[in-house]
Every structure is written in structure tokens, then in C-alpha cells.
Design an enzyme around this catalytic site. Structure first.
Site, short mmCIF file in Angstrom:
data_model
loop_
_atom_site.label_atom_id
_atom_site.label_comp_id
_atom_site.label_asym_id
_atom_site.label_seq_id
_atom_site.Cartn_x
_atom_site.Cartn_y
_atom_site.Cartn_z
N HIS A 144 -7.56 -5.70 0.00
CA HIS A 144 -6.33 -4.93 0.18
C HIS A 144 -5.30 -5.67 1.03
O HIS A 144 -4.21 -5.18 1.24
CB HIS A 144 -6.67 -3.58 0.82
CG HIS A 144 -5.62 -2.54 0.69
ND1 HIS A 144 -5.10 -2.14 -0.52
CD2 HIS A 144 -4.97 -1.80 1.63
CE1 HIS A 144 -4.18 -1.20 -0.33
NE2 HIS A 144 -4.08 -0.98 0.97
N ASP A 195 -9.83 -5.35 -4.23
CA ASP A 195 -9.30 -4.25 -3.42
C ASP A 195 -10.22 -3.03 -3.53
O ASP A 195 -10.41 -2.47 -4.61
CB ASP A 195 -7.89 -3.90 -3.90
CG ASP A 195 -7.13 -3.04 -2.91
OD1 ASP A 195 -7.77 -2.29 -2.16
OD2 ASP A 195 -5.89 -3.12 -2.90
N SER A 216 0.83 -1.20 0.00
CA SER A 216 0.00 0.00 0.00
C SER A 216 0.87 1.26 0.00
O SER A 216 1.66 1.46 -0.92
CB SER A 216 -0.96 -0.04 1.19
OG SER A 216 -1.98 0.92 1.06
#
Length: 259
Positions: A241, A213, A98
């Protein structure tokens, strides 16, 4: 083994260094607003397979110092460079999840990928991060009701079912960050773009992204794959995610094969 590395005169980063004598080294950069502890399900497995695993808490998060400033991608990438020099790392794999993926990309461009032989981007917040609307919503919550913000983050993070104890554990990671660093990264994700960084990545790159996601759309992984030379994209069919946990066996096997 845990210890601290000084990256500025008043800033120490916490490092978890597992199997320091391992034959190959992987440096893990966590996502926002978490810590190195998110990779628990990698650290349980990969060191036993002979890999040195180094988990880093960025400034402002986890067990690291929490200054009021220094939350641009440039500064966060510079912190990693200081860490690499301090630990004398070379020929290592840099893995970022991320926002950690965005920091890894900035490291590759700003520091010419110093010491990195391979790159792994997991649900990376790149080439863009949050939209203005998403950032505004998160900022409002973090400045007024941070527990509610962490619940929002947790609720949208995973595609697969998580238990209440797991949710509680995950949320506690976010609470170990400072509120000011949590807010500062929201601004960074809103304001900074990484398009111009991508041509500077010249090492083999593995892109892992959950097709479900809701935080960083899968289309962004496709765009990274198109714009990063020598990259391969592996969709995770049953992940949101959190591919590092949701399909952890597949994730760990793939990472071991790639490294």
C-alpha cells in the site's frame, strides 16, 4: 514553507508549500490516518527538479485543526476547493493516496475538477474503501487501543521490509491525528462509494497501485482504469500500500514524466 489556510470559520488546514515558484504544481493528499509527511521522499526530490509541491493535512489530521465533525468526502473535497481558491491554483496535478485518492475523485466530480489538469491516484481507496468487517475491527481498536490500531495499520501497509525506526516514525504520523477524526474516516470509508463519481473525471489520469496491496486490493485499480476515461494503470511489482516509499525512485520518475 508552511502556513495555514482557513477553510471554515473555525477550521484551518496546514499546508507545506515547497518551491512556490516551480514551473508545475502538484497538490498531495495523504492517506488515512497519516499527514503530508508521508510524502517526505517525494518532497526531497521533486522540488529540486523544478516542481512546486503542496502537501495538505486534511482537517483532523497532521497539523491541521481537528473539529469533531466534517469528515465526509463532500466536506473534505470542499476543503480542497477552498484551498485551491485561496492559493489561486490553476493547471495543477492533483495526487491522492488511499483515502486521499477518494477525496481527489470526489473533488473531480463535485467541483468539476476545478483547476486540475492531471490526476494521480495512488493505491486509491476507490471505488470502495473498507468492508464492514474491516471497518468494525478498526473502529473497535481506535476506540479502545489506538496504538494497537496504528501497529495493525503499519504491519499491513508495506510489502517491503521496514526498519523499527521507520515503523516508529510512520506510527507517530497516525498519532498526530485526533482519535475522533480517525474513527470518523473509518465510517466514511465503510459507507461512501465512488462509482457515480468516476464518469466525471475527464483529465489524463495516472493510476499507481502496488500489486501486493493488502489494504486496497489491486483489482480495484483495474476497475478504476476501466471506468476512468484517459487513464493508465501502472502496477508496482514490489509494493504493497506504500508505493510512494517502497519504489520511491520509480514513483518519483514516473510522476515527473507524467506531470
Amino acid at each position: 514553507m508552511g502556513y495555514f489556510v482557513t477553510v471554515e470559520s473555525d477550521v484551518d488546514l496546514y499546508v507545506e508549500d515547497l518551491n512556490p515558484k516551480g514551473s508545475k504544481t502538484i497538490v498531495f493528499l495523504h492517506g488515512w490516518p497519516l499527514s503530508h509527511e508521508q510524502f517526505e521522499y517525494q518532497f526531497n526530490v521533486l522540488p529540486a527538479m523544478g516542481y512546486r509541491c503542496i502537501g495538505v493535512d486534511w482537517r483532523g489530521f497532521g497539523k491541521s485543526d481537528k473539529p469533531f465533525e466534517g469528515y465526509t468526502f463532500d466536506r473534505l473535497a470542499d476543503d480542497i476547493r477552498v484551498l485551491v481558491d485561496a492559493l489561486q491554483l490553476n493547471n495543477f496535478t492533483l495526487l491522492g493516496h488511499s483515502t486521499g485518492g477518494a477525496i481527489a475523485i470526489r473533488y473531480m466530480s463535485r467541483h468539476s475538477g476545478f483547476g486540475v489538469s492531471k490526476l494521480v491516484l495512488v493505491d486509491a481507496a476507490a471505488p470502495i474503501g473498507f468492508t464492514a468487517g474491516t471497518a468494525d475491527d478498526f473502529l473497535k481498536e481506535v476506540l479502545n487501543d489506538r496504538p494497537k490500531m496504528m501497529q495493525t495499520v503499519t504491519d499491513g501497509f508495506f510489502f517491503q521490509y521496514i526498519t523499527k525506526p521507520f515503523s516508529d516514525w510512520f506510527m507517530q504520523m497516525g498519532f498526530r491525528a485526533a482519535s475522533w477524526s480517525t474513527a470518523a474516516i473509518i465510517n466514511t470509508l465503510r459507507d461512501e462509494k465512488l462509482y457515480s463519481d468516476l464518469p466525471f473525471i475527464h483529465v489524463p489520469t495516472l493510476i499507481i497501485h502496488g500489486i501486493h496491496d493488502k489494504v486496497i486490493p489491486f483489482d480495484q485499480a483495474r476497475e478504476l482504469n476501466q471506468k476512468i476515461m484517459s487513464s493508465q494503470l501502472v502496477p508496482f511489482q514490489y509494493s504493497g500500500h506504500g508505493a510512494f516509499w517502497e519504489e520511491r525512485d520509480k514513483f518519483n520518475q514516473l510522476l515527473a514524466q507524467f506531470v
